[in-house]
Design a protein around this motif. Sequence first.
Motif, mmCIF file in Angstrom:
data_model
loop_
_atom_site.group_PDB
_atom_site.id
_atom_site.type_symbol
_atom_site.label_atom_id
_atom_site.label_comp_id
_atom_site.label_asym_id
_atom_site.label_seq_id
_atom_site.Cartn_x
_atom_site.Cartn_y
_atom_site.Cartn_z
ATOM 1 N N SER A 98 0.818 -1.212 0.000
ATOM 2 C CA SER A 98 0.000 0.000 0.000
ATOM 3 C C SER A 98 0.855 1.267 0.000
ATOM 4 C CB SER A 98 -0.961 0.026 1.203
ATOM 5 O OG SER A 98 -1.998 0.936 0.955
ATOM 6 N N GLY A 145 -1.897 12.055 0.921
ATOM 7 C CA GLY A 145 -3.123 11.350 0.577
ATOM 8 C C GLY A 145 -4.287 11.711 1.485
ATOM 9 N N ALA A 146 -4.045 11.679 2.788
ATOM 10 C CA ALA A 146 -5.122 11.962 3.730
ATOM 11 C C ALA A 146 -5.626 13.395 3.573
ATOM 12 C CB ALA A 146 -4.640 11.732 5.162
ATOM 13 N N GLU A 169 -7.885 13.301 0.755
ATOM 14 C CA GLU A 169 -9.165 12.685 1.135
ATOM 15 C C GLU A 169 -10.053 13.703 1.838
ATOM 16 O OE1 GLU A 169 -8.482 9.226 3.557
ATOM 17 O OE2 GLU A 169 -6.887 8.549 2.228
ATOM 18 N N THR A 190 -7.098 6.129 6.968
ATOM 19 C CA THR A 190 -7.304 7.544 6.654
ATOM 20 C C THR A 190 -8.686 7.785 6.047
ATOM 21 O OG1 THR A 190 -6.166 7.171 4.565
ATOM 22 C CG2 THR A 190 -4.880 8.152 6.342
ATOM 23 N N ASP A 199 -9.770 6.271 -3.923
ATOM 24 C CA ASP A 199 -8.511 6.399 -3.199
ATOM 25 C C ASP A 199 -7.428 5.858 -4.114
ATOM 26 O OD1 ASP A 199 -6.222 5.709 -1.734
ATOM 27 O OD2 ASP A 199 -7.336 5.487 0.123
ATOM 28 N N HIS A 236 3.599 10.543 -4.108
ATOM 29 C CA HIS A 236 4.759 9.917 -3.461
ATOM 30 C C HIS A 236 4.685 8.397 -3.550
ATOM 31 C CE1 HIS A 236 1.575 10.904 -0.654
ATOM 32 N NE2 HIS A 236 1.993 10.027 0.222
ATOM 33 N N LYS A 237 3.668 7.857 -4.186
ATOM 34 C CA LYS A 237 3.641 6.407 -4.377
ATOM 35 C C LYS A 237 3.772 6.111 -5.867
ATOM 36 C CE LYS A 237 1.178 5.757 -0.108
ATOM 37 N NZ LYS A 237 -0.093 5.575 0.569
ATOM 38 N N CYS A 269 -1.502 11.103 8.135
ATOM 39 C CA CYS A 269 -0.708 9.871 8.017
ATOM 40 C C CYS A 269 0.672 10.288 7.531
ATOM 41 C CB CYS A 269 -1.443 8.935 7.061
ATOM 42 S SG CYS A 269 -0.664 7.358 6.784
ATOM 43 N N THR A 270 0.909 10.292 6.219
ATOM 44 C CA THR A 270 2.148 10.858 5.698
ATOM 45 C C THR A 270 2.193 12.328 6.105
ATOM 46 O OG1 THR A 270 2.177 9.365 3.827
ATOM 47 C CG2 THR A 270 3.377 11.431 3.574
#
Lengths: 501, 448
Positions: free
Chosen positions: A74, A135-136, A139, A169, A240, A266-267, B329-330
């Motif tokens: 993930s 990411g969060a 969201e 998240t 997501d 970043h992924k 989170c990050t």
Amino acid sequence: MKLIFEKSVKGRDGYSLPQDLFDDIKIEECLPEYAISKDKKILSEVSEVDVVRHFTKLSKLNYGLDDGFYPLGSCTMKYNPKINEKLASLNNFTYAHPLAPEETVQGSLEIIYDLNKLLCEITGMDEYTMAPAAGAHGELTGNLIMRKYFVDRGDKRHKMLIPDSAHGTNPASAAMADFQVVEVKSNERGTVDLTELAKLMDEDTVGLMLTNPNTVGLYDEGIKDIEKIVHHKGGLLYYDGANLNASLGIIRPGDAGFDVVHLNLHKTFSTPHGGGGPGAGVIGVKKDLIPYLPTPIVAFDSTNKKYYLLDVGSKSIGMVRAFWANFPVLVKTYVWILSMGPDGLYNASETSIINANYVLAKLKKYYKPAYDRYCGHECTVTGKEYKKYGVKTLDISKRLMDYGMHPPTIYFPHFEPYAEETIMVEPPESESKEMLDKFIEIMIKISNEAKTNPELLTTAPHNTPIRRTNDLVAAKRPILTYDDELKLKDELKYQDKNIDF
Amino acid sequence: MRYIPNTEEQKKEMLKEIGVSSFDDLIKEGVPQSIRLKGNLNIPEAISETELEEKIYNIAQKNSNFYLMKPLIGAGAYRHYIPEAEKFLLQREEFWTCYTPYQPELSQGTLQSIFEYQSYISRLIKMDAVIPSIYDGASATAEAALMSLRLTHKNKIIVSNLLHPHYRETVKTYLAPHEPEIIELPYKNGLVDIEKLKILIEEDVASVIIQNPNFFGGIEKLAEISEIVHSKGALLIMVIAESISLGILKAPGDIGADIVTGNAQSFGMDLNYGGPYNAYLATKKEYIRQLPGRIIGETTDVDGKRVFVMTLRAREQDIRREKATSNICTNHNLNVIAADIFLSLIGTEGLYQISLLNTKSAHYLENLLLKSKKFEKIFNYPFYNEFLLKSKEDISTINKKLLENNFIPPLKICEFYKEENLKNVLLFAVTEVLSRDNLNKVAKILSE
Ligand SMILES: Cc1ncc(COP(=O)(O)O)c(C=O)c1O
């Protein structure tokens, strides 16, 4: 290892000040007495040499992606190309003040504008905001957009559907938007149960937040029906995009009917994770939602051939941060896309999916898959069987460290009865078959050790800079600063032979 | 493709081991043909590294040559000198390429560095517990506001009108779903209007948010403010947009702050057109359980060594899901490491001296500009390194002149404040990157 404070020597310095300290001006004439601190704030006093040695030594206690296999599920720990770093750190970019006049930042604005177009094409969306920092954050932004969209329509929806396999998240972000979180159970195939979804999706429901492939690594093959169920009741579909690495050039969330999409640059897009950030969690939306994006966005004035910051207007949810974006992350993303091209992007997803399925195929005899079916770019197996030997997934992961590898994600996803004691392996496209074979070989070896010498695992790791940590004590008696430690000096008896430097 | 080691041959071999005849065969179940992308993505074909470098260099040329342009603007983003040793150390892949330190055995470097940073910040602001990393000052302030609602179970906050406008906007955005009452506290003569605060403060107020130095650079009378805020049981949230100011100014914890948020960009972070920066969020021991975000604590390993781990985790999203104190989170851990290195290099004396120097040189410039008779003060307030001056000439003309002379012009305050008396007013910022010669030159340009 010593803390920087323990290396401090009175009178040492590590910084060069300008010669002219404006001594002709008296501070008392600038600032009122009530404002000035009576004592100097004590940091540390070390030389540049001390600092360089200290942090070099600290860095060696870390395990990075360039050190070896890092299959954190993930998280898409793919190689971070070095050219990206160089180009993101050009002086004209790094020294640009966020409020500098628009005519001085045309280059930066062009990159943001162009990247927006590329991301729209890659995901099938109509417009992106680059503001969210992770990411969060994306969201939350996405949830606020959906909320405002319904509020403007006088529609009082207040529930958000989220699968049990979703990342933490997702529910946390929905809760920050003051939505009531309703969990959707996974079916025996590990994906969204359509009957359950149809039952839960009503006119009080904002929509569904979905990760595809989900965090077990499985595509929701019912995506078309999911889309129909949610849209039929007037809801919105949130994507997501943390797992977009399984979709490049294969399936676009926009085409599948998603209304709001967040991407973790970043992924999927190769930017480094920095020990936990910074990243970027940009949000893409369909046309109807563009007016709700955070303000401003970058626009192009075709008459004057100028890029500029455009106020999104009165429907915008407002700002979600100071200034505009985590800009260097955008440059790295842009550079990566241009270096990959359409074939490269497809190749990245294809290779990562093959990698994950290869690992799954080779491991499943030893570690029971959460679901025995083909996966996307990551696979989830479990360590359940080894419980009878007194070995947990945690022990397996710690033992991996002894063999010089970073463990996969463990205990996430977690939901019963399928996803327990989970080990989620994500071997992105930058991992070679040889590396995977090595990992598989080690995992098999560990499974044998679990049966024959469980203690080797339960006491692992053995050859890392430190060994297992006492987390309960850390939470029960929090020592959060060096000064906290000093207060407890007599109580704490550390056994560190290597504490000199 | 140089970032993808597996060859087509190897992929075929692997597909065979998986037991499928082709890649299409492998994904046909998960991705039904009907929703698969037909054809290729319509984006430019891949280019080589040399072409790429040239392309991006050319785009960068469309920006001004910012290295040579000294900023006279701050407004929440400050150019300070960043020691080369920091930049060099930060590039170590062990810091750059790893992720969140979930496995302490393999992440002591990151963990210890963050712990050191928490210790530094705690000393600078005199607070017990420091969350080292929220994305930026604005989002941290919004999180602090949310935290104050949880702590007090009240739903009304008072926000200084001299809180950075972006921070104010962000607070509103984050709080909107909870439909709180947000009252703007007006300013008077460049500082918050204390008399007005006395009127506005009531028992139902959760918190009061005050930035210091404020957006105009002004130094607030915090002790007085704190007394008023606490008299009705509200929490005082103090916001710092320019953390270097902590070198000389009183610590928020010593003047009654309950929650402190600070933009740490000035601690060794490039301007980068607005981010990534970092913010800390700190509070007193008794409020720890309501903190958002990650924190590092000290403990031992099984051998009795001192080690560092992520702690107080029962607040976080991965454990508490919708009941978490935040979704974060990050975060911006690499920026935390940057700041730890920066603070270690400049040390006790360096921080004090830079802070002093920034104050003095800003006052030097103000003085020169006032002497030129082309500017006048509109407020009489004590300031740190930013100040407002009203120009007698049109500010757009002035800013153009400055730009031509390689200075990033000061902020036209009317971009954020619409008051009549703030028309044609500039917000200047001065840091150590502007030498006396630079400042003399600015004064000269502006008096011509
Ligand atoms: C599936 C999923 N969603 C969301 C997130 C949150 O992203 P971030 O950590 O950038 O906030 C993550 C990763 O951390 C994730 O794996």
